[in-house]
Design a protein around this motif. Structure first.
Motif, mmCIF file in Angstrom:
data_model
loop_
_atom_site.group_PDB
_atom_site.id
_atom_site.type_symbol
_atom_site.label_atom_id
_atom_site.label_comp_id
_atom_site.label_asym_id
_atom_site.label_seq_id
_atom_site.Cartn_x
_atom_site.Cartn_y
_atom_site.Cartn_z
ATOM 1 N N UNK A 43 0.755 -1.110 -0.039
ATOM 2 C CA UNK A 43 0.227 -0.086 0.025
ATOM 3 C C UNK A 43 0.674 1.285 -0.205
ATOM 4 N N UNK A 44 0.292 2.232 -0.430
ATOM 5 C CA UNK A 44 1.016 3.601 -0.668
ATOM 6 C C UNK A 44 1.470 4.012 0.897
ATOM 7 N N UNK A 87 3.391 9.234 -5.574
ATOM 8 C CA UNK A 87 2.060 9.780 -6.104
ATOM 9 C C UNK A 87 2.007 11.261 -5.386
ATOM 10 N N UNK A 101 -5.699 9.467 -7.434
ATOM 11 C CA UNK A 101 -4.353 9.140 -7.962
ATOM 12 C C UNK A 101 -4.118 9.153 -9.553
ATOM 13 N N UNK A 102 -3.142 10.147 -9.489
ATOM 14 C CA UNK A 102 -2.714 10.134 -11.040
ATOM 15 C C UNK A 102 -1.912 9.223 -11.211
ATOM 16 N N UNK A 106 7.461 7.144 -11.485
ATOM 17 C CA UNK A 106 8.670 5.846 -11.132
ATOM 18 C C UNK A 106 9.801 6.366 -11.134
ATOM 19 N N UNK B 36 -9.579 0.748 -2.432
ATOM 20 C CA UNK B 36 -9.100 1.043 -3.901
ATOM 21 C C UNK B 36 -8.715 -0.191 -4.495
ATOM 22 N N UNK B 38 -6.043 -1.841 -7.528
ATOM 23 C CA UNK B 38 -4.811 -1.435 -8.456
ATOM 24 C C UNK B 38 -4.395 -2.565 -9.427
ATOM 25 N N UNK B 41 1.123 -2.602 -12.461
ATOM 26 C CA UNK B 41 1.643 -1.340 -13.245
ATOM 27 C C UNK B 41 0.740 -0.328 -13.475
ATOM 28 N N UNK B 42 -0.334 -0.147 -12.725
ATOM 29 C CA UNK B 42 -1.299 0.985 -13.009
ATOM 30 C C UNK B 42 -1.642 1.467 -11.587
ATOM 31 N N UNK B 43 -2.410 2.848 -11.740
ATOM 32 C CA UNK B 43 -2.412 3.463 -10.505
ATOM 33 C C UNK B 43 -3.600 2.966 -9.732
ATOM 34 N N UNK B 44 -3.805 3.587 -8.656
ATOM 35 C CA UNK B 44 -4.920 3.127 -7.802
ATOM 36 C C UNK B 44 -6.119 3.900 -8.251
ATOM 37 N N UNK B 46 -10.117 4.323 -6.983
ATOM 38 C CA UNK B 46 -11.082 4.622 -5.768
ATOM 39 C C UNK B 46 -12.259 3.885 -6.321
ATOM 40 N N UNK B 91 -5.214 -6.196 -6.850
ATOM 41 C CA UNK B 91 -4.671 -5.735 -5.655
ATOM 42 C C UNK B 91 -5.663 -4.846 -4.988
ATOM 43 N N UNK B 93 -6.665 -2.360 -2.024
ATOM 44 C CA UNK B 93 -6.092 -1.483 -0.788
ATOM 45 C C UNK B 93 -7.133 -0.934 -0.248
ATOM 46 N N UNK B 107 -2.985 4.195 4.452
ATOM 47 C CA UNK B 107 -3.239 3.088 3.607
ATOM 48 C C UNK B 107 -2.623 1.868 4.382
ATOM 49 N N UNK B 109 -1.717 -2.685 3.972
ATOM 50 C CA UNK B 109 -0.660 -3.222 3.073
ATOM 51 C C UNK B 109 -1.264 -3.796 1.682
ATOM 52 N N UNK B 110 -2.438 -3.726 1.665
ATOM 53 C CA UNK B 110 -3.050 -4.458 0.371
ATOM 54 C C UNK B 110 -3.380 -5.893 0.391
ATOM 55 N N UNK B 112 -4.013 -9.228 -2.221
ATOM 56 C CA UNK B 112 -3.840 -9.817 -3.500
ATOM 57 C C UNK B 112 -4.868 -10.688 -3.571
#
Lengths: 111, 116
Positions: A43-44, A87, A101-102, A106, B36, B38, B41-44, B46, B91, B93, B107, B109-110, B112
């Motif tokens: 998580x973030x 982010x 989130x945008x 990286x 959220x 995810x 390789x993509x953003x989160x 909501x 994933x 979160x 946040x 830890x998510x 999977x």
């Protein structure tokens, strides 16, 4: 909700300072600017938050100009473990604290 | 302070079954919790926002009957993926905020989720 724009990726070397700038031209009066760090499959993690001018904590600094249309996260002396996605988020009570989130930046830190 | 946990961290289930994910704020009371999703390789993205004791507010395009959210207390929110299908593999979160002017989100830890 304020839309944010930040670079897709950035390379750096150990020991260097990394600065990531985020644009948020339509930021609202009561919006705060928050930066998060995310490692793969985690998580973030909250890094820093500010409203205006400069904020500094033990891991980073956040610079916000007077017009607040952009902000710069500064990571001093990065190490390999700082390789992650960063982010920039803008939001606040007016948006019900929703965070959009945008794409994130990286950051790859090389030895 | 401001620690958020999620359980389980990883789950594999068969198509058609339901999966429940728990999100807890360990050292603070969370006025609002968020879920959220995810993809690699993509953003989160909501999915929904929930306040303790109230119905969750879902984002456009998120099926509320498929993703059931319960925010029973100021420290616990659950997300149940009902009749899971392989395309629900992702994933997930959660985050929690105390409330107040700054409203920083912390946040978990998510989790999977893999649906076979």
């Amino acid at each position: 909700l304020a839309k944010t724009t930040q670079p897709v990726s950035m390379d750096s070397y150990e020991g260097q300072e990394v600065n990531i700038t985020c644009s948020h031209n339509n930021i609202a009066t009561n919006d705060y600017i928050t930066w998060y760090q995310q490692f793969p499959s985690q998580g973030p993690r909250f890094i820093i938050q500010g409203y205006k001018t400069k904020v500094t904590n033990e891991v980073a600094s956040l610079f916000i100009p007077a017009d607040r249309k952009s902000s710069t996260l500064s990571l001093p002396r990065v190490s390999l473990s700082d390789t992650a996605v960063y982010y920039c988020l803008v939001g606040g009570m007016a948006a019900g604290n929703k965070l959009t989130f945008g794409g994130g930046t990286r950051v790859l830190v090389k030895p | 302070g401001a620690v958020v946990s999620q359980h389980p961290s990883r789950v594999i289930c068969k198509s058609g079954t339901s999966v429940k994910i728990e999100c807890r704020s360990l050292d603070f009371q969370a006025t609002t919790m968020f879920w959220y999703r995810q993809f690699p390789k993509q953003s989160l993205m909501l999915m929904a926002t929930s306040n303790e004791g109230s119905k969750a507010t879902y984002e456009q395009g998120v099926e509320k009957d498929k993703f059931l959210i319960n925010h029973a207390s100021l420290t616990l929110s659950t997300l149940t993926v009902t009749s899971a299908h392989p395309e629900d593999s992702s994933f997930y979160i959660c985050s929690a905020s105390r409330g107040g002017r700054a409203d920083t989100q912390y946040f978990g830890p998510g989790t999977r989720l893999t649906v076979l």
